[in-house]
Motif scaffolding. Structure first.
Motif, mmCIF file in Angstrom:
data_model
loop_
_atom_site.group_PDB
_atom_site.id
_atom_site.type_symbol
_atom_site.label_atom_id
_atom_site.label_comp_id
_atom_site.label_asym_id
_atom_site.label_seq_id
_atom_site.Cartn_x
_atom_site.Cartn_y
_atom_site.Cartn_z
ATOM 1 N N MET A 1 0.938 -0.941 0.132
ATOM 2 C CA MET A 1 0.034 -0.110 -0.206
ATOM 3 C C MET A 1 0.777 1.192 0.037
ATOM 4 S SD MET A 1 -2.869 1.319 2.730
ATOM 5 C CE MET A 1 -4.026 -0.185 2.286
ATOM 6 N N SER A 2 0.292 2.235 -0.851
ATOM 7 C CA SER A 2 1.387 3.529 -0.518
ATOM 8 C C SER A 2 1.357 4.269 0.723
ATOM 9 C CB SER A 2 0.626 4.415 -1.616
ATOM 10 O OG SER A 2 -0.722 4.597 -1.420
ATOM 11 N N ASP A 3 2.089 5.119 0.644
ATOM 12 C CA ASP A 3 2.528 5.874 1.989
ATOM 13 C C ASP A 3 2.555 4.879 3.071
ATOM 14 O OD1 ASP A 3 2.187 7.937 0.372
ATOM 15 O OD2 ASP A 3 0.005 8.139 0.589
ATOM 16 N N GLY A 4 3.036 3.695 3.151
ATOM 17 C CA GLY A 4 3.463 2.733 4.409
ATOM 18 C C GLY A 4 2.041 2.452 4.990
ATOM 19 N N LYS A 5 0.686 2.598 4.566
ATOM 20 C CA LYS A 5 -0.304 2.274 4.942
ATOM 21 C C LYS A 5 -0.556 0.690 4.745
ATOM 22 C CE LYS A 5 -2.541 6.788 3.943
ATOM 23 N NZ LYS A 5 -3.265 7.624 3.130
ATOM 24 N N PHE A 6 -1.571 -0.064 5.844
ATOM 25 C CA PHE A 6 -1.491 -1.294 5.783
ATOM 26 C C PHE A 6 -3.115 -1.428 6.136
ATOM 27 C CE2 PHE A 6 -1.210 -5.632 7.667
ATOM 28 C CZ PHE A 6 -0.759 -6.379 6.387
ATOM 29 N N LEU A 7 -3.729 -1.990 5.269
ATOM 30 C CA LEU A 7 -5.363 -2.045 5.609
ATOM 31 C C LEU A 7 -5.580 -3.081 6.639
ATOM 32 C CD1 LEU A 7 -7.984 -1.762 2.882
ATOM 33 C CD2 LEU A 7 -8.033 -3.722 4.492
ATOM 34 N N ILE A 8 -6.322 -2.866 7.637
ATOM 35 C CA ILE A 8 -7.194 -3.802 8.558
ATOM 36 C C ILE A 8 -8.529 -3.945 8.271
ATOM 37 C CG2 ILE A 8 -7.375 -4.617 10.753
ATOM 38 C CD1 ILE A 8 -4.390 -4.879 10.112
ATOM 39 N N GLY A 9 -8.880 -5.060 7.822
ATOM 40 C CA GLY A 9 -10.562 -5.309 7.558
ATOM 41 C C GLY A 9 -11.031 -6.549 8.186
ATOM 42 N N VAL A 10 -12.273 -6.429 8.284
ATOM 43 C CA VAL A 10 -12.922 -7.723 9.038
ATOM 44 C C VAL A 10 -14.322 -8.120 8.057
ATOM 45 C CG1 VAL A 10 -14.469 -6.221 10.406
ATOM 46 C CG2 VAL A 10 -14.024 -8.489 11.333
ATOM 47 N N ASP A 11 -14.289 -9.333 8.336
ATOM 48 C CA ASP A 11 -15.457 -10.062 7.544
ATOM 49 C C ASP A 11 -16.417 -10.492 8.256
ATOM 50 O OD1 ASP A 11 -17.213 -11.443 5.550
ATOM 51 O OD2 ASP A 11 -15.346 -12.512 4.704
ATOM 52 N N LEU A 12 -17.715 -9.723 8.261
ATOM 53 C CA LEU A 12 -18.688 -9.899 9.357
ATOM 54 C C LEU A 12 -19.633 -10.872 8.552
ATOM 55 C CD1 LEU A 12 -19.650 -6.533 10.834
ATOM 56 C CD2 LEU A 12 -17.812 -8.267 11.514
ATOM 57 N N HIS A 13 -19.615 -12.092 9.066
ATOM 58 C CA HIS A 13 -20.438 -13.252 8.696
ATOM 59 C C HIS A 13 -21.166 -13.993 9.503
ATOM 60 C CE1 HIS A 13 -21.012 -16.256 5.000
ATOM 61 N NE2 HIS A 13 -21.045 -16.938 6.048
ATOM 62 N N GLY A 14 -22.609 -13.699 9.922
ATOM 63 C CA GLY A 14 -23.346 -14.265 10.755
ATOM 64 C C GLY A 14 -22.898 -14.336 12.115
ATOM 65 N N ALA A 15 -22.789 -15.468 12.689
ATOM 66 C CA ALA A 15 -22.279 -15.710 13.971
ATOM 67 C C ALA A 15 -20.764 -15.895 13.932
ATOM 68 C CB ALA A 15 -22.837 -16.803 14.830
ATOM 69 N N GLY A 16 -20.115 -16.029 12.638
ATOM 70 C CA GLY A 16 -18.778 -16.320 12.377
ATOM 71 C C GLY A 16 -18.624 -17.213 11.245
ATOM 72 N N ILE A 17 -17.385 -17.428 10.517
ATOM 73 C CA ILE A 17 -17.387 -18.232 9.340
ATOM 74 C C ILE A 17 -17.428 -19.688 9.783
ATOM 75 C CG2 ILE A 17 -16.223 -16.441 8.169
ATOM 76 C CD1 ILE A 17 -13.656 -18.352 8.583
ATOM 77 N N HIS A 18 -17.157 -20.296 10.860
ATOM 78 C CA HIS A 18 -17.330 -21.426 11.252
ATOM 79 C C HIS A 18 -19.161 -21.761 11.381
ATOM 80 C CE1 HIS A 18 -17.288 -25.432 13.214
ATOM 81 N NE2 HIS A 18 -16.085 -25.524 13.046
ATOM 82 N N PRO A 19 -19.656 -22.794 10.454
ATOM 83 C CA PRO A 19 -20.756 -22.902 10.473
ATOM 84 C C PRO A 19 -21.612 -23.247 11.938
ATOM 85 C CG PRO A 19 -19.744 -24.897 9.652
ATOM 86 C CD PRO A 19 -18.652 -23.821 9.768
ATOM 87 N N GLN A 20 -20.720 -23.609 12.780
ATOM 88 C CA GLN A 20 -21.603 -24.134 14.116
ATOM 89 C C GLN A 20 -21.193 -22.927 15.095
ATOM 90 O OE1 GLN A 20 -23.201 -27.032 14.410
ATOM 91 N NE2 GLN A 20 -22.863 -26.963 12.213
ATOM 92 N N ALA A 21 -20.697 -21.750 14.713
ATOM 93 C CA ALA A 21 -20.181 -20.543 15.622
ATOM 94 C C ALA A 21 -21.674 -20.285 16.498
ATOM 95 C CB ALA A 21 -19.853 -19.455 14.907
ATOM 96 N N TRP A 22 -22.858 -20.521 15.896
ATOM 97 C CA TRP A 22 -23.998 -19.869 16.479
ATOM 98 C C TRP A 22 -24.253 -20.907 17.675
ATOM 99 C CZ3 TRP A 22 -28.170 -23.238 17.036
ATOM 100 C CH2 TRP A 22 -28.258 -24.464 16.300
ATOM 101 N N ARG A 23 -23.776 -21.922 17.896
ATOM 102 C CA ARG A 23 -23.982 -22.773 18.979
ATOM 103 C C ARG A 23 -23.268 -22.403 20.342
ATOM 104 N NH1 ARG A 23 -24.127 -28.920 16.664
ATOM 105 N NH2 ARG A 23 -24.902 -29.502 18.753
ATOM 106 N N ARG A 352 -11.706 6.493 -0.059
ATOM 107 C CA ARG A 352 -10.613 6.226 -0.870
ATOM 108 C C ARG A 352 -9.437 6.886 -0.492
ATOM 109 N NH1 ARG A 352 -11.193 4.686 -6.090
ATOM 110 N NH2 ARG A 352 -13.219 3.585 -6.650
ATOM 111 N N GLU A 353 -9.743 8.135 -0.169
ATOM 112 C CA GLU A 353 -8.431 8.979 0.181
ATOM 113 C C GLU A 353 -7.740 8.310 1.552
ATOM 114 O OE1 GLU A 353 -10.245 12.812 1.418
ATOM 115 O OE2 GLU A 353 -10.781 13.141 -0.249
ATOM 116 N N ARG A 354 -8.414 7.749 2.384
ATOM 117 C CA ARG A 354 -7.707 7.024 3.516
ATOM 118 C C ARG A 354 -7.096 5.957 3.235
ATOM 119 N NH1 ARG A 354 -13.130 6.461 6.279
ATOM 120 N NH2 ARG A 354 -11.971 4.594 7.194
ATOM 121 N N LEU A 355 -7.493 5.185 2.319
ATOM 122 C CA LEU A 355 -6.837 4.013 1.854
ATOM 123 C C LEU A 355 -5.956 4.410 0.823
ATOM 124 C CD1 LEU A 355 -9.733 1.544 1.408
ATOM 125 C CD2 LEU A 355 -8.306 1.767 3.377
ATOM 126 N N GLY A 356 -5.502 5.614 0.142
ATOM 127 C CA GLY A 356 -4.703 5.918 -0.751
ATOM 128 C C GLY A 356 -4.912 5.578 -2.017
#
Length: 370
Positions: A1-23, A352-356
């Motif tokens: 990433m330009s300017d030494g930035k490093f994106l931190i993202g998260v994937d919100l998926h139901g109770a979690g990506i494990h299919p049994q997370a809801w239990r 867009r500006e924040r992510l370069g």
């Protein structure tokens, strides 16, 4: 990433990506179909300094015995969260198969307005026969055809985003002119899958064009030519470096500047002091095979892994995919991100500006200038 930035993202998926997370006792599964469940999680990551949240969606019911079933609409969740968050990018999945690009353009642009320039769109397709039957519009298509259709859909959506020039609204009360009609443009798109005249009914949004994200897979060529953020999955860091290099070469081959495309690695995470036992419990209910690098351990171990990825310089960021959402997110927010050696991206301004990422030039303005 330009300017030494490093994106931190998260994937919100139901109770979690494990299919049994809801239990799990702490999953909050009873709240999955409430707005509070989603806004609570998005507010946690917003305050913690995450850069973007990918909000998963699909037209298909989840598969697997005992899996949680049903979803709320991701774009609606993003619109609801726009008012209760302040800096995080909101990137819902909107599947183009069975969906009109005119609707998508208006939907995502509206979220960009509601969030003051923090919206994005994760493009997805549907190969599912049951989904095709549920809609009844057309038969199921092979993956190659679906991604050709997606490519056309992205072209239509981005043309519609450009169909109002930035200064088309003049709001001249004295003359009664709200817009300058010379600055509205018919897009006149004719393709194999769509015929769209336009223009949009929504003005050009704060970012000009919201950020477009695509996960690499069958749509790799579309990601290289269209995406601002390319999400990749790989079993090891070495394999991820190879795949990232391949993506960047494809971006160059598509005639684009690789500095304007962020390649972001998926990390499947379960973070706690009892991670091994927690994983054993989830897999006792139903075992899940990781789709990418998987980290199961404590907060310090995850911090060390993030530092390693950052220092390697081969990735523009990571996306956490929590196996169990409600327990993992607060741990990362409280005990991992504050301990990192680098500063997060700016928390003010357009996404867009924040992510370069550059602001796209309006194609119709540029055409007139030639």
């Amino acid at each position: 990433m330009s300017d030494g930035k490093f994106l931190i993202g998260v994937d919100l998926h139901g109770a979690g990506i494990h299919p049994q997370a809801w239990r799990r006792h702490d999953s909050r599964a009873e709240e999955l179909f409430t707005s509070k469940y989603w806004t609570d999680h998005l507010e946690i990551v917003d305050r913690a300094g995450f850069d973007v949240a990918f909000i998963g969606d699909s037209f298909a019911l989840q598969s697997g015995a005992g899996s949680e079933l049903g979803r709320l609409d991701a774009a609606s969740i993003a619109a609801r969260a726009a008012a209760s968050t302040h800096s995080i990018g909101l990137i819902p999945t909107v599947t183009v198969t069975h969906t009109e690009p005119f609707h998508i353009s208006k939907q995502i642009a509206s979220i960009d307005f509601a969030s003051h320039g923090r919206a994005g769109w994760e493009v997805e397709v549907s190969e599912d026969r049951a989904v095709a039957d549920a809609f009844g519009r057309k038969p199921v298509q092979p993956a190659a055809s679906l991604w050709r259709e997606a490519d056309d859909a992205i072209e239509v959506v981005t043309r519609l985003w450009d169909s109002w020039e930035d200064d088309a609204e003049i709001r001249d009360a004295a003359t009664g002119k709200f817009i300058d009609r010379d600055k509205l443009h018919y897009i006149d798109f004719e393709g194999d899958f769509f015929s769209v005249k336009g223009p949009s009914i929504t003005p050009r949004s704060p970012q000009g064009q919201p950020v477009v994200a695509i996960r690499v897979g069958d749509g790799s060529s579309v990601a290289a030519s269209r995406a601002d953020i390319v999400r990749i999955a790989a079993p090891t860091l070495d394999a991820a470096a190879v795949l990232a290099g391949r993506v960047r070469r494809a971006v160059v081959a598509a005639g684009r500047d690789p500095a304007t495309v962020l390649v972001v690695l998926d990390l499947e995470v379960l973070v706690s002091d009892t991670a091994a036992a927690d994983l054993d419990q989830l897999n006792a209910w139903a075992e899940q095979v990781p789709e990418s690098i998987a980290f199961h351990g404590d907060a310090e171990g995850l911090r060390v892994l993030l530092e390693q990825i950052f220092e390697s310089g081969v990735m523009d960021g990571v996306t956490f995919r929590p196996l169990a959402l409600a327990s993992t997110l607060p741990t990362i927010a409280t005990y991992v991100l504050p301990q990192l050696s680098w500063s997060p991206c700016s928390r003010t301004g357009l996404l867009r500006e924040r992510l370069g990422l550059p602001r796209p030039v309006n194609r119709y303005t540029a055409k007139e200038a030639k």
